[in-house]
Motif scaffolding. Sequence first.
Motif, PDB file in Angstrom:
ATOM      1  N   LYS A  29      60.858  44.866  13.758  1.00 42.38           N
ATOM      2  CA  LYS A  29      60.331  45.508  14.963  1.00 42.38           C
ATOM      3  C   LYS A  29      59.265  46.546  14.593  1.00 42.38           C
ATOM      4  CE  LYS A  29      61.666  48.031  19.087  1.00 42.38           C
ATOM      5  NZ  LYS A  29      62.759  48.563  19.909  1.00 42.38           N
ATOM      6  N   ALA A  32      56.131  44.712  13.384  1.00 38.99           N
ATOM      7  CA  ALA A  32      55.446  44.108  14.530  1.00 38.99           C
ATOM      8  C   ALA A  32      54.657  45.172  15.289  1.00 38.99           C
ATOM      9  CB  ALA A  32      56.454  43.412  15.444  1.00 38.99           C
ATOM     10  N   SER A  38      53.980  40.522  18.451  1.00 38.15           N
ATOM     11  CA  SER A  38      55.374  40.379  18.856  1.00 38.15           C
ATOM     12  C   SER A  38      56.256  40.100  17.632  1.00 38.15           C
ATOM     13  CB  SER A  38      55.520  39.239  19.865  1.00 38.15           C
ATOM     14  OG  SER A  38      55.259  38.000  19.218  1.00 38.15           O
ATOM     15  N   TYR A  40      58.328  37.763  17.578  1.00 36.86           N
ATOM     16  CA  TYR A  40      58.239  36.307  17.491  1.00 36.86           C
ATOM     17  C   TYR A  40      57.085  35.893  16.578  1.00 36.86           C
ATOM     18  CZ  TYR A  40      57.368  31.483  18.895  1.00 36.86           C
ATOM     19  OH  TYR A  40      57.137  30.121  18.881  1.00 36.86           O
TER      20      TYR A  40
END
Length: 78
Positions: A29, A32, A38, A40
């Motif tokens: 996280k 990112a 993201s 993802y």
Amino acid sequence: MIRKNINDEINNFINNIAYLRKKNGLSKKEMANVLNISIYALNKIERGELPEKLSVEIVFNLQKHFKISPEKQFKKIK
């Protein structure tokens, strides 16, 4: 003229992202957020895939946060 080692440079870039995240103790996280992508997209990158809508902005975010020039990002950092 297209450089012959472009795939090597892309692989280095992908591997460097995972390496920098782990070396600096960042969660997915956090990384990112640094890259402004993201989780993802980061997961795809760390699996060795480039997301379709990846922006060159990621190169500048790496430069800004980790102080690594764009040209060095495409060479093996380890």
